[in-house]
Design an enzyme around this catalytic site. Structure first.
Site, PDB file in Angstrom:
ATOM      1  N   ARG A  25       0.815  -1.220   0.000  1.00  0.00           N
ATOM      2  CA  ARG A  25       0.000   0.000   0.000  1.00  0.00           C
ATOM      3  C   ARG A  25       0.851   1.273   0.000  1.00  0.00           C
ATOM      4  O   ARG A  25       0.425   2.309   0.505  1.00  0.00           O
ATOM      5  CB  ARG A  25      -0.980   0.027   1.176  1.00  0.00           C
ATOM      6  CG  ARG A  25      -2.068  -1.033   1.089  1.00  0.00           C
ATOM      7  CD  ARG A  25      -3.152  -0.778   2.125  1.00  0.00           C
ATOM      8  NE  ARG A  25      -4.068  -1.909   2.193  1.00  0.00           N
ATOM      9  CZ  ARG A  25      -4.653  -2.339   3.307  1.00  0.00           C
ATOM     10  NH1 ARG A  25      -4.393  -1.734   4.456  1.00  0.00           N
ATOM     11  NH2 ARG A  25      -5.478  -3.351   3.291  1.00  0.00           N
ATOM     12  N   ARG A  29      -2.825   6.838   0.322  1.00  0.00           N
ATOM     13  CA  ARG A  29      -3.184   8.038   1.076  1.00  0.00           C
ATOM     14  C   ARG A  29      -2.089   8.594   1.974  1.00  0.00           C
ATOM     15  O   ARG A  29      -2.249   9.671   2.526  1.00  0.00           O
ATOM     16  CB  ARG A  29      -4.439   7.744   1.902  1.00  0.00           C
ATOM     17  CG  ARG A  29      -5.690   7.703   1.041  1.00  0.00           C
ATOM     18  CD  ARG A  29      -6.912   7.362   1.858  1.00  0.00           C
ATOM     19  NE  ARG A  29      -6.937   5.944   2.230  1.00  0.00           N
ATOM     20  CZ  ARG A  29      -7.894   5.413   2.981  1.00  0.00           C
ATOM     21  NH1 ARG A  29      -8.863   6.165   3.480  1.00  0.00           N
ATOM     22  NH2 ARG A  29      -7.875   4.132   3.266  1.00  0.00           N
ATOM     23  N   ARG A  38      -6.588  12.153  -6.162  1.00  0.00           N
ATOM     24  CA  ARG A  38      -7.835  11.456  -5.855  1.00  0.00           C
ATOM     25  C   ARG A  38      -8.988  12.441  -5.669  1.00  0.00           C
ATOM     26  O   ARG A  38     -10.139  12.154  -6.037  1.00  0.00           O
ATOM     27  CB  ARG A  38      -7.618  10.623  -4.593  1.00  0.00           C
ATOM     28  CG  ARG A  38      -8.821   9.909  -4.059  1.00  0.00           C
ATOM     29  CD  ARG A  38      -9.273   8.745  -4.918  1.00  0.00           C
ATOM     30  NE  ARG A  38     -10.518   8.219  -4.374  1.00  0.00           N
ATOM     31  CZ  ARG A  38     -10.584   7.339  -3.392  1.00  0.00           C
ATOM     32  NH1 ARG A  38      -9.482   6.849  -2.861  1.00  0.00           N
ATOM     33  NH2 ARG A  38     -11.752   6.930  -2.960  1.00  0.00           N
ATOM     34  N   ASP A  75      -6.567  -3.255  -7.513  1.00  0.00           N
ATOM     35  CA  ASP A  75      -7.248  -3.844  -6.369  1.00  0.00           C
ATOM     36  C   ASP A  75      -7.464  -5.318  -6.644  1.00  0.00           C
ATOM     37  O   ASP A  75      -7.651  -5.719  -7.798  1.00  0.00           O
ATOM     38  CB  ASP A  75      -8.591  -3.151  -6.120  1.00  0.00           C
ATOM     39  CG  ASP A  75      -9.156  -3.480  -4.753  1.00  0.00           C
ATOM     40  OD1 ASP A  75      -9.852  -4.504  -4.632  1.00  0.00           O
ATOM     41  OD2 ASP A  75      -8.895  -2.740  -3.797  1.00  0.00           O
ATOM     42  N   TYR A 152     -14.914 -12.566  -0.304  1.00  0.00           N
ATOM     43  CA  TYR A 152     -15.645 -11.341  -0.650  1.00  0.00           C
ATOM     44  C   TYR A 152     -16.857 -11.632  -1.520  1.00  0.00           C
ATOM     45  O   TYR A 152     -17.919 -11.018  -1.361  1.00  0.00           O
ATOM     46  CB  TYR A 152     -14.718 -10.365  -1.371  1.00  0.00           C
ATOM     47  CG  TYR A 152     -13.815  -9.591  -0.451  1.00  0.00           C
ATOM     48  CD1 TYR A 152     -14.325  -8.614   0.399  1.00  0.00           C
ATOM     49  CD2 TYR A 152     -12.441  -9.817  -0.439  1.00  0.00           C
ATOM     50  CE1 TYR A 152     -13.499  -7.897   1.248  1.00  0.00           C
ATOM     51  CE2 TYR A 152     -11.606  -9.105   0.402  1.00  0.00           C
ATOM     52  CZ  TYR A 152     -12.135  -8.144   1.245  1.00  0.00           C
ATOM     53  OH  TYR A 152     -11.324  -7.432   2.092  1.00  0.00           O
TER      54      TYR A 152
END
Length: 343
Positions: A25, A29, A38, A75, A152
């Site tokens: 990651r 952010r 973003r 992703d 998921y």
């Protein structure tokens, strides 16, 4: 020709002049340049599905943090979407599948995705990124492990227990295997296409490995990860199964080159179990909330535990989004400055 091939040499088990470093990651952010980009977009999926923007975000941490590898910005849930099960990414809540897999009919409706047709935007992002990197560092491709993708698709969202998905393994094991076989076929084709597009190394993320007991993990996850690794012979493969400390010896027997460790595993205990495999990890992401000196000392201790070779420095999971980017730089710089004499 790569200007910096430390990561690939370490993954292959070769001696390196220093330990390579990157972060799960790392594109995200923690970087203000990511947040600025973003903010101009409709959401996460627009960023993932726009190759030029995904490439820009992929390269940001190489510029900002001077890490030894880029990982393509994407992703793991692009795979179920390519198979016909659409997801939404909700701000502050995470992924949501409006429809879930409940029956054999639902599984039959799913397709084995064609990478160029259904995941072409990721492959184009890899090609754009490779051109822009121009050999600076290797590019990592990735996919989710079939068990995590099933979790998921059946549950429909993140969960503390994934009880619906786990129920399927007990109540309808053959249905679970039918779904896992389709996911595996899609994942193999997808990772092969990533390599053809330019990925130098690939990682399989089994994010929800640790919620299964060992016997179920062998049956419903390890066997499919093994199949994927065997189908990707041309580049090193890393397996990161969070929480599956019990699976390390099984991973030592399959054709992956690197085994990722989460922060609960002791590298000194794992090393004798894995033969010539390379280990990746495993600083606790929360260690980066400390002072600069605390981060430095924690990083040095981690490096000493792994030893000087067959190690790729990383965190034990993805970097948390509220982490101070300066502390991430301390982590990266400490790894780079650490010499074998300091051990």
């Amino acid at each position: 020709m790569l200007k910096n091939d430390l990561l690939l040499r370490a993954a292959r088990g070769e001696e390196t002049e220093r330990t390579p470093v990157w972060l799960m990651r790392q594109a995200g952010r923690i970087l203000p340049e990511y947040r600025e980009l973003r903010a101009r977009l409709s959401g996460f999926k627009e960023l993932v599905e726009t190759p030029e923007l995904a490439a820009e975000v992929t390269i940001q941490p190489v510029d900002a943090l001077d890490v030894d590898a880029a990982i393509i910005f994407s992703d793991i849930l692009v795979v179920p979407e390519a198979m016909g099960l659409t997801y939404e990414m909700l701000e502050a809540r995470g992924p949501l599948f409006p429809e879930t897999i409940k029956s054999a009919h639902d599984v039959e409706k799913l397709r084995v995705a064609d990478p160029e047709e259904h995941l072409g935007y990721v492959l184009e992002a890899i090609r754009v990124t490779k051109r822009a990197l121009n050999g600076r560092v290797p590019l990592i491709g990735f996919a989710g492990a079939p068990w995590t993708i099933l979790a998921y698709m059946v549950e429909g969202h993140g969960s503390k227990t994934f009880s619906k998905a786990r129920r399927m393994l007990y109540a309808e094991p053959e249905l679970a295997h039918q779904l896992l076989r389709k996911i595996t076929a899609t994942t193999i084709a997808y990772l092969q296409a990533q390599v053809a597009a330019g990925a130098n190394i690939v990682q399989i993320f089994d994010s929800w490995a640790g919620i299964l007991p060992p016997h179920q993990y062998q049956e419903f996850s390890t066997r499919y990860i093994t199949e994927i690794c065997q189908a990707i012979p041309d580049v090193p493969v890393t397996v990161f199964a969070k929480g599956a400390f019990f699976a390390v010896e099984d991973f030592a027997q399959i054709s992956c080159r690197t085994i990722g460790l989460d922060w609960n595993q002791d590298p000194r205990s794992v090393r004798p179990l894995v033969g010539d495999k390379t280990l990746q990890g495993n600083l606790d992401p929360c260690a980066l909330y400390g002072t600069r000196e605390q981060v430095r000392q924690a990083t040095i201790e981690m490096l000493r535990q792994f030893g000087p070779h067959r190690h790729i420095a990383n965190l034990g999971h993805g970097v948390y989004p509220d982490t101070d980017a300066d502390n991430v730089r301390v982590f990266v710089d400490t790894v780079k400055e650490f010499s074998p004499q300091m051990r």
